[in-house]
Design an enzyme around this catalytic site. Structure first.
Site, PDB file in Angstrom:
ATOM      1  N   ASP A   1       0.813  -1.220   0.000  1.00 35.62           N
ATOM      2  CA  ASP A   1       0.000   0.000   0.000  1.00 35.62           C
ATOM      3  C   ASP A   1       0.847   1.272   0.000  1.00 35.62           C
ATOM      4  O   ASP A   1       0.318   2.360  -0.137  1.00 35.62           O
ATOM      5  CB  ASP A   1      -0.901   0.026   1.248  1.00 35.62           C
ATOM      6  CG  ASP A   1      -1.952  -1.073   1.230  1.00 35.62           C
ATOM      7  OD1 ASP A   1      -2.081  -1.734   0.182  1.00 35.62           O
ATOM      8  OD2 ASP A   1      -2.631  -1.262   2.253  1.00 35.62           O
TER       9      ASP A   1
ATOM     10  N   TYR B   1      -5.606  -9.746  -5.145  1.00 38.52           N
ATOM     11  CA  TYR B   1      -4.455 -10.571  -4.763  1.00 38.52           C
ATOM     12  C   TYR B   1      -3.514 -10.833  -5.937  1.00 38.52           C
ATOM     13  O   TYR B   1      -2.365 -11.195  -5.729  1.00 38.52           O
ATOM     14  CB  TYR B   1      -4.939 -11.882  -4.129  1.00 38.52           C
ATOM     15  CG  TYR B   1      -5.632 -11.615  -2.814  1.00 38.52           C
ATOM     16  CD1 TYR B   1      -4.892 -11.263  -1.689  1.00 38.52           C
ATOM     17  CD2 TYR B   1      -7.023 -11.642  -2.708  1.00 38.52           C
ATOM     18  CE1 TYR B   1      -5.513 -10.967  -0.485  1.00 38.52           C
ATOM     19  CE2 TYR B   1      -7.649 -11.351  -1.503  1.00 38.52           C
ATOM     20  CZ  TYR B   1      -6.894 -11.011  -0.397  1.00 38.52           C
ATOM     21  OH  TYR B   1      -7.498 -10.699   0.792  1.00 38.52           O
ATOM     22  N   MET B   2      -4.032 -10.622  -7.168  1.00 40.14           N
ATOM     23  CA  MET B   2      -3.167 -10.862  -8.329  1.00 40.14           C
ATOM     24  C   MET B   2      -2.031  -9.855  -8.416  1.00 40.14           C
ATOM     25  O   MET B   2      -0.963 -10.165  -8.928  1.00 40.14           O
ATOM     26  CB  MET B   2      -3.995 -10.807  -9.608  1.00 40.14           C
ATOM     27  CG  MET B   2      -4.987 -11.945  -9.670  1.00 40.14           C
ATOM     28  SD  MET B   2      -5.987 -11.851 -11.120  1.00 40.14           S
ATOM     29  CE  MET B   2      -4.770 -12.182 -12.361  1.00 40.14           C
TER      30      MET B   2
HETATM   31  O1  LIG Z   1      -6.397 -10.454   2.968  1.00 42.26           O
HETATM   32  P1  LIG Z   1      -5.141 -10.092   3.683  1.00 42.26           P
HETATM   33  O2  LIG Z   1      -4.041 -11.052   3.459  1.00 42.26           O
HETATM   34  O3  LIG Z   1      -5.348  -9.775   5.109  1.00 42.26           O
HETATM   35  O4  LIG Z   1      -4.602  -8.779   3.013  1.00 42.26           O
HETATM   36  C1  LIG Z   1      -5.398  -7.695   2.669  1.00 42.26           C
HETATM   37  C2  LIG Z   1      -4.721  -6.413   3.034  1.00 42.26           C
HETATM   38  O5  LIG Z   1      -3.357  -6.461   2.846  1.00 42.26           O
HETATM   39  C3  LIG Z   1      -2.894  -5.271   2.240  1.00 42.26           C
HETATM   40  O6  LIG Z   1      -2.474  -5.586   0.954  1.00 42.26           O
HETATM   41  C4  LIG Z   1      -1.728  -4.714   2.997  1.00 42.26           C
HETATM   42  O7  LIG Z   1      -0.720  -5.669   2.959  1.00 42.26           O
HETATM   43  C5  LIG Z   1      -4.081  -4.338   2.217  1.00 42.26           C
HETATM   44  O8  LIG Z   1      -4.099  -3.514   1.093  1.00 42.26           O
HETATM   45  C6  LIG Z   1      -5.225  -5.294   2.239  1.00 42.26           C
HETATM   46  O9  LIG Z   1      -6.353  -4.734   2.839  1.00 42.26           O
END
Ligand SMILES: O=P(O)(O)OC[C@H]1O[C@](O)(CO)[C@@H](O)[C@@H]1O
Ligand SMILES: Nc1ncnc2c1ncn2[C@@H]1O[C@H](COP(=O)(O)OP(=O)(O)OP(=O)(O)O)[C@@H](O)[C@H]1O
Ligand SMILES: [Mg+2]
Length: 578
Positions: A306, A458-459
């Site tokens: 982020d 996630y991609m």
């Molecule tokens: O689903 P997870 O693995 O908790 O990650 C989601 C979060 O991780 C982030 O990518 C930060 O690492 C955020 O943008 C996102 O909300």
């Protein structure tokens, strides 16, 4: 000497205060043997082991008398920041050193000077007094401002190669480049410093006491930079400082790895890769290590897709993520162009900071509207998002919307907010919510639409890092290892104005980096998308005031900053008033 790096002149009064707190400056060189380094031969390990366990740590108050103090602190705030003030408003926000609380540690010559690859280098080592300014844009009369210690190899190191027992842990969400950082820490320790004991902690912080570890050898890490994710695994939650430091000190790790850790010493270099939460955890580990008086370096490498970590120019993996986001935006554009009143809606990561959405939008030029958490919007009525969507469709027949996952959350969630294992707020799906509202609105206007919602979340973070991020990761990892070998601790390695630096933990964890919507970068975005700001003038004025107060308190490390930091604004405001 590079103009962006200031060296403290030995004859300046500044060096006196620095020498008292900087172990590598003249005062600690006095510890060296006539040959220029201490060597304890085969018994050296024993000495270190004694120093790790038995040397009493001075009380925090006593050990911190060396540095001028300032507000704020690390973690629980046990240890005060090391601040050195110099002429013309020069301030060094220094990082701790092992000798701050273990004053009699022996030094060794840096083995890098015998490394054939480095024989061509004009200057093997970074001058110990080199520092890097946080603010690169200055005015004639501006004070020199805050500086950080420049990263890089030092002539003297505080670990003998055989003595080092390093471990690496990755925590938080995934990010492109994690494996590259792991690979390069291992490779630097092995190839530059002759270290042979590097351990991977399995599955984040909780792996310290779960006792699953991986021996990280050059062979194991050889190809990992070509893979996404982290070979060590990662997790949220599960940080227990005491248990972690117990494990670092003398439990778990060396028992699991009997082959390597026959001398029953614990870990003495801990490399912690992770985001803001992880660095907060690292700060607590550092404090506990110091409280126990252990010869253990705790070093962080900032990881955040982020880009929400302050001070640093940008985080590794960010470029890769923005590049990958283009594929989703392109697809959304193709889909939107092909149907009647086509709308392509793309949701990108960005929990509290909309950098990915902003940069992906600016890079693409196909985006008609970008929504980020920092810029509030509203749906209905004059000047609202739905009115804009309707207008743009009537003008162009199609449109692309990019929304950061954290945008508009205050409009959606009426349910009780939930958190993940680390305490981060779980977000509602803004993409689905927007899709439904747009569909309902246009249906009421009797406009047929084709809305395609693409969620590549996630991609964009599960892929391997691109070439430029790979190089960035390599330099970060190398810098981090050089700092640890030189005895620095309680720091995060980070790029500041294009230079590798060591930043004290408290600076990394005290705020979050956010898009400043009153800066020119957001204006550039608005002019590229031609979207309204969705804010009433009163709100704009309030935001501006809020941002001004925040930036005046702390110059922000904006990505590709215009130099529009708080301090610059202060100077600019002064000019206007004059
Ligand atoms: O689903 P997870 O693995 O908790 O990650 C989601 C979060 O991780 C982030 O990518 C930060 O690492 C955020 O943008 C996102 O909300
Ligand atoms: N305030 C804190 N003190 C100690 N440990 C923390 C703190 N906040 C988070 N941690 C620990 O740090 C680890 C990672 O935290 P988190 O899940 O917030 O991810 P992060 O490091 O911020 O990365 P990202 O948000 O970029 O995915 C977790 O194991 C969590 O327990
Ligand atoms: Mg985080």
């Amino acid at each position: 000497m590079d103009s962006s790096i200031f060296s403290l002149h030995p004859s300046s009064p500044l060096i006196l205060s620095l020498a008292a707190s900087c172990p590598n400056s003249t005062c600690s060189l006095g510890l060296s043997s006539p040959s220029g380094s201490f060597s304890f031969g085969p018994r050296h390990l024993d000495f270190s082991s004694v120093s790790r366990r038995l040397m009493a740590a001075p009380s925090p108050a006593a050990s911190d008398n060396k540095a001028t103090t300032a507000n704020g602190g690390v973690g629980n705030g046990l240890f005060k920041p090391k601040i050195v003030n110099g002429d013309y408003g020069y301030v060094l926000e220094d990082v701790p050193h092992l000798t701050d609380y273990l004053p009699n540690l022996p030094t060794h010559s840096n083995p890098l000077q015998d490394n054939p690859a480095y024989s061509v280098v004009k200057q093997y080592f970074v001058d110990v007094d080199d520092t890097v300014p946080q603010r690169i844009v200055v005015h004639k009369d501006s004070p020199r401002g805050v500086h950080f210690r420049r990263a890089g190899p030092r002539q003297k190191v505080y670990f003998d190669s055989d003595e080092v027992q390093a471990c690496i842990v990755t925590c938080g969400g995934l990010c492109p480049g994690l494996n590259t950082v792991i690979r390069e820490i291992v490779s630097t320790l092995y190839s530059m410093y002759g270290v042979r004991k590097v351990l991977g902690i399995d599955g984040g912080y909780r792996g310290f006491y779960a006792r699953n570890t991986i021996d990280l050898t050059l062979k194991v890490v050889n190809d990992i930079h070509k893979r996404g994710g982290t070979i060590l695994g990662t997790s949220r939650g599960g940080h227990d400082t005491k248990k972690i430091v117990d494990s670092i000190e003398d439990r778990g790790i060396n028992q699991v790895c009997e082959k390597l850790f026959v001398d029953q010493m614990g870990i003495n270099q801990v490399y912690i890769i992770g985001g803001d939460g992880t660095q907060k955890g690292a700060a607590l580990i550092y404090e506990e290590v110091r409280r126990r008086g252990l010869k253990v370096v705790v070093a962080g490498i900032p990881k955040t897709i982020d880009n929400d970590i302050p001070v640093i120019d940008k985080s590794f993996g960010f470029d890769t993520a923005v590049e990958e986001a283009q594929r989703a935006i392109n697809a959304a554009h193709v889909e939107a162009e092909s149907g009647e009143n086509g709308i392509g809606l793309v949701k990108l990561m960005g929990r509290y900071s909309g950098f990915i959405a902003m940069y992906a939008t600016l890079a693409s030029r196909d985006v008609d509207c970008c929504l980020i958490p920092e810029s509030p919007f509203f749906l209905k009525g004059e000047g609202g998002l739905l009115e804009f969507v309707e207008k743009r469709l009537k003008e162009s027949g199609h449109m692309v919307i990019v929304v950061a996952e954290g945008a508009g959350q205050e409009l959606i969630s009426e349910t009780k907010s939930m958190t993940d294992a680390s305490g981060n707020k779980l977000l509602q799906d803004v993409g689905l919510w927007l899709s439904q509202n747009i569909k309902d609105h246009l249906k009421a206007q009797k406009m047929p639409i084709n809305l395609k919602y693409i969620d590549p979340t996630y991609m964009i973070r599960a892929i391997p890092s691109n070439a430029s991020d790979n190089v960035y990761c390599t330099l970060l990892a190398q810098s981090c290892v050089h700092g640890a070998m030189a005895g620095y601790t309680g720091y995060t390695s980070g790029l500041v104005n294009g230079r590798q630096t060591y930043i004290p933990f408290y600076r990394i964890i005290e705020t979050q980096n956010k898009v400043v919507i009153t800066d020119r970068m957001w204006a550039r975005l608005l002019s590229s998308t031609n979207q309204p700001s969705f804010m009433c003038p009163k709100l704009v004025a309030e935001k501006r005031k809020e941002m001004q107060m925040a930036t005046e308190a702390q110059p922000s490390g904006q990505l590709m900053d215009d130099g529009n930091t708080g301090a610059d604004k202060k100077a600019a405001n002064k000019e206007v008033r004059a």
